[in-house]
Write a protein that holds these residues in place. Structure first.
Motif, short mmCIF file in Angstrom:
data_model
loop_
_atom_site.label_atom_id
_atom_site.label_comp_id
_atom_site.label_asym_id
_atom_site.label_seq_id
_atom_site.Cartn_x
_atom_site.Cartn_y
_atom_site.Cartn_z
N ASN A 146 6.69 23.41 77.28
CA ASN A 146 8.09 23.33 76.85
C ASN A 146 8.37 24.23 75.64
OD1 ASN A 146 6.84 21.88 74.80
ND2 ASN A 146 7.37 19.89 75.70
N LEU A 147 7.39 25.05 75.23
CA LEU A 147 7.58 26.00 74.13
C LEU A 147 6.99 27.35 74.52
CD1 LEU A 147 6.52 23.84 71.03
CD2 LEU A 147 8.84 24.25 71.86
N ASP A 148 7.63 28.45 74.09
CA ASP A 148 7.06 29.76 74.33
C ASP A 148 6.03 30.07 73.25
OD1 ASP A 148 8.42 30.62 72.04
OD2 ASP A 148 10.09 31.45 73.17
N ASN A 149 5.46 31.29 73.28
CA ASN A 149 4.40 31.65 72.34
C ASN A 149 4.86 31.56 70.89
OD1 ASN A 149 2.89 32.20 74.62
ND2 ASN A 149 3.29 34.40 74.55
N TYR A 150 6.06 32.10 70.63
CA TYR A 150 6.60 32.07 69.27
C TYR A 150 6.72 30.63 68.77
CZ TYR A 150 8.16 36.92 70.07
OH TYR A 150 8.22 38.25 70.34
N GLU A 151 7.32 29.79 69.62
CA GLU A 151 7.61 28.42 69.21
C GLU A 151 6.35 27.61 69.00
OE1 GLU A 151 11.90 27.88 71.54
OE2 GLU A 151 10.01 27.58 72.62
N GLN A 152 5.32 27.85 69.80
CA GLN A 152 4.07 27.13 69.62
C GLN A 152 3.43 27.46 68.28
OE1 GLN A 152 1.19 26.84 72.85
NE2 GLN A 152 2.75 27.43 74.34
N VAL A 153 3.35 28.75 67.97
CA VAL A 153 2.72 29.17 66.72
C VAL A 153 3.52 28.67 65.51
CG1 VAL A 153 2.10 31.17 65.30
CG2 VAL A 153 1.65 31.20 67.75
N ASN A 154 4.83 28.87 65.54
CA ASN A 154 5.66 28.44 64.42
C ASN A 154 5.63 26.93 64.24
OD1 ASN A 154 6.71 30.87 63.36
ND2 ASN A 154 8.15 31.04 65.04
N SER A 155 5.65 26.18 65.34
CA SER A 155 5.63 24.72 65.26
C SER A 155 4.30 24.23 64.69
CB SER A 155 5.86 24.11 66.64
OG SER A 155 7.14 24.44 67.14
N TYR A 156 3.21 24.83 65.12
CA TYR A 156 1.88 24.46 64.63
C TYR A 156 1.78 24.67 63.12
CZ TYR A 156 -3.16 25.14 63.76
OH TYR A 156 -4.43 25.08 63.24
N ILE A 157 2.20 25.85 62.66
CA ILE A 157 2.13 26.15 61.22
C ILE A 157 3.05 25.22 60.44
CG2 ILE A 157 2.66 27.90 59.48
CD1 ILE A 157 1.70 30.01 61.45
N SER A 158 4.23 24.96 60.96
CA SER A 158 5.18 24.07 60.29
C SER A 158 4.66 22.64 60.21
CB SER A 158 6.52 24.10 61.03
OG SER A 158 7.42 23.15 60.48
N ILE A 159 4.14 22.13 61.33
CA ILE A 159 3.64 20.75 61.37
C ILE A 159 2.45 20.56 60.43
CG2 ILE A 159 2.39 19.10 62.84
CD1 ILE A 159 4.21 20.03 65.15
N MET A 160 1.50 21.49 60.45
CA MET A 160 0.32 21.35 59.59
C MET A 160 0.65 21.57 58.13
SD MET A 160 -2.04 20.29 61.46
CE MET A 160 -3.22 20.30 60.11
N THR A 161 1.62 22.45 57.84
CA THR A 161 2.05 22.64 56.46
C THR A 161 2.70 21.37 55.92
OG1 THR A 161 2.40 25.02 56.80
CG2 THR A 161 3.50 24.02 54.91
N ASP A 162 3.55 20.77 56.73
CA ASP A 162 4.20 19.52 56.32
C ASP A 162 3.17 18.40 56.15
OD1 ASP A 162 6.62 20.79 56.40
OD2 ASP A 162 7.25 19.95 58.32
N PHE A 163 2.17 18.36 57.04
CA PHE A 163 1.14 17.33 56.93
C PHE A 163 0.33 17.49 55.64
CE2 PHE A 163 -3.29 16.00 57.64
CZ PHE A 163 -3.09 14.65 57.89
N MET A 164 -0.07 18.72 55.34
CA MET A 164 -0.85 18.96 54.12
C MET A 164 -0.02 18.68 52.87
SD MET A 164 -3.96 19.75 54.79
CE MET A 164 -4.34 20.30 53.12
N THR A 165 1.26 19.03 52.91
CA THR A 165 2.14 18.74 51.78
C THR A 165 2.29 17.24 51.59
OG1 THR A 165 3.36 20.80 52.18
CG2 THR A 165 4.42 19.13 50.79
N GLY A 166 2.47 16.51 52.71
CA GLY A 166 2.59 15.06 52.63
C GLY A 166 1.32 14.41 52.11
N LEU A 167 0.16 14.93 52.56
CA LEU A 167 -1.12 14.39 52.10
C LEU A 167 -1.30 14.64 50.60
CD1 LEU A 167 -3.80 13.06 52.93
CD2 LEU A 167 -4.69 15.35 53.43
N HIS A 168 -0.93 15.82 50.16
CA HIS A 168 -1.01 16.15 48.73
C HIS A 168 -0.11 15.23 47.91
CE1 HIS A 168 -1.25 18.70 45.12
NE2 HIS A 168 0.06 18.53 45.03
N ASN A 169 1.08 14.98 48.43
CA ASN A 169 2.05 14.16 47.68
C ASN A 169 1.65 12.69 47.60
OD1 ASN A 169 3.64 16.43 47.24
ND2 ASN A 169 4.97 16.03 48.98
N LEU A 170 0.76 12.23 48.49
CA LEU A 170 0.29 10.85 48.42
C LEU A 170 -0.58 10.61 47.18
CD1 LEU A 170 -0.71 10.03 52.13
CD2 LEU A 170 1.31 9.24 50.87
N LYS A 171 -1.20 11.68 46.68
CA LYS A 171 -2.06 11.60 45.49
C LYS A 171 -3.17 10.56 45.66
CE LYS A 171 1.66 13.04 42.38
NZ LYS A 171 2.43 12.75 41.14
#
Length: 240
Positions: A146-171
């Motif tokens: 349901n995603l093309d090549n661009y969308e898969q790469v961008n979504s992956y980077i966005s999701i993992m960036t948000d996850f790492m930011t959320g993990l960092h913010n939990l302290k």
């Protein structure tokens, strides 16, 4: 002499036919190679364009270490298959989308909230993307996506960036180390390149955290007196 002449003519004709067939086969093979290279070039261009950003990346202020934390946590993240589509004809209802991936990653953060660790190690075990051009990167295996090549790469980077930011913010920890296998059987070179771009971004955001992408099928690292070997699939081994 007549028999010998006959065999010579047959041999000459046979060799001529072989040469003609060889030329046809070579031409067909060359066309296949040119097509494969063209497809590969287009996919690489799509990945490069997808990962280029003009937004400045500013380092996030590191958390102050907390003394007395003695426990550690190792998280194994594998087979997110971002971009995969579950057929509507499945016997059991099992929808899958970017929103569901984000919900699951947020659920993991919710489970970690309030915990206390010295170090959190995250292993990315491959197939974070579902594939390329509606197939696995090896080709020849069509996949519903349901995603093309661009969308898969961008979504992956966005999701993992948000996850790492959320993990960092939990302290909840003093240190974070992230290791990734080379790729999976679905995402191949696309997964490798996307993770390379992801780690480059995260290293700028979190300069005090450790990020490593392995270049071989097996990768290993040392942690708390053990060597941990990781690869795609179920090969997760701890050698004392």
């Amino acid at each position: 002499e007549l028999v010998e002449l006959t065999f010579q003519n047959k041999e000459s004709g046979y060799l001529k036919k072989v040469e003609q067939d060889r030329s046809k086969m070579t031409e067909a093979k060359l066309k296949d190679v040119i097509k494969d290279f063209s497809d590969y070039k287009k996919s690489m261009e799509s990945i490069i364009q997808a990962t280029i950003t003009n937004t400045p990346i500013k380092p996030i202020t590191p958390n102050t270490p907390v003394e007395g934390r003695t426990q550690d946590l190792i998280l194994h993240l594998s087979d997110l298959h971002i971009g995969a589509k579950v057929s509507d004809d499945c016997f059991y209802e099992n929808p899958y989308s970017i929103e569901i991936v984000r919900e699951r990653m947020q659920k993991l953060l919710n489970e970690l909230q309030g915990k206390q660790y010295d170090t959190i190690v995250i292993n990315l075990l491959g197939d974070m993307l579902d594939g390329m051009n509606g197939e696995t990167t090896r080709g020849g295996n069509p996949l519903p996506q349901n995603l093309d090549n661009y969308e898969q790469v961008n979504s992956y980077i966005s999701i993992m960036t948000d996850f790492m930011t959320g993990l960092h913010n939990l302290k909840i920890c003093n240190h974070i180390k992230v290791y990734s296998v080379k790729c999976g059987n679905h995402d191949g070179v696309v997964g490798y390149t996307a993770t390379m771009a992801l780690f480059a971004k995260l290293q700028l955001m979190f300069p005090n955290y450790e990020f490593k992408l392995f270049n071989d099928f097996f990768g290993y690292y040392e942690f708390k007196g053990h060597k941990w070997i990781i690869c795609h699939g179920r090969h997760l081994i701890n050698f004392n």
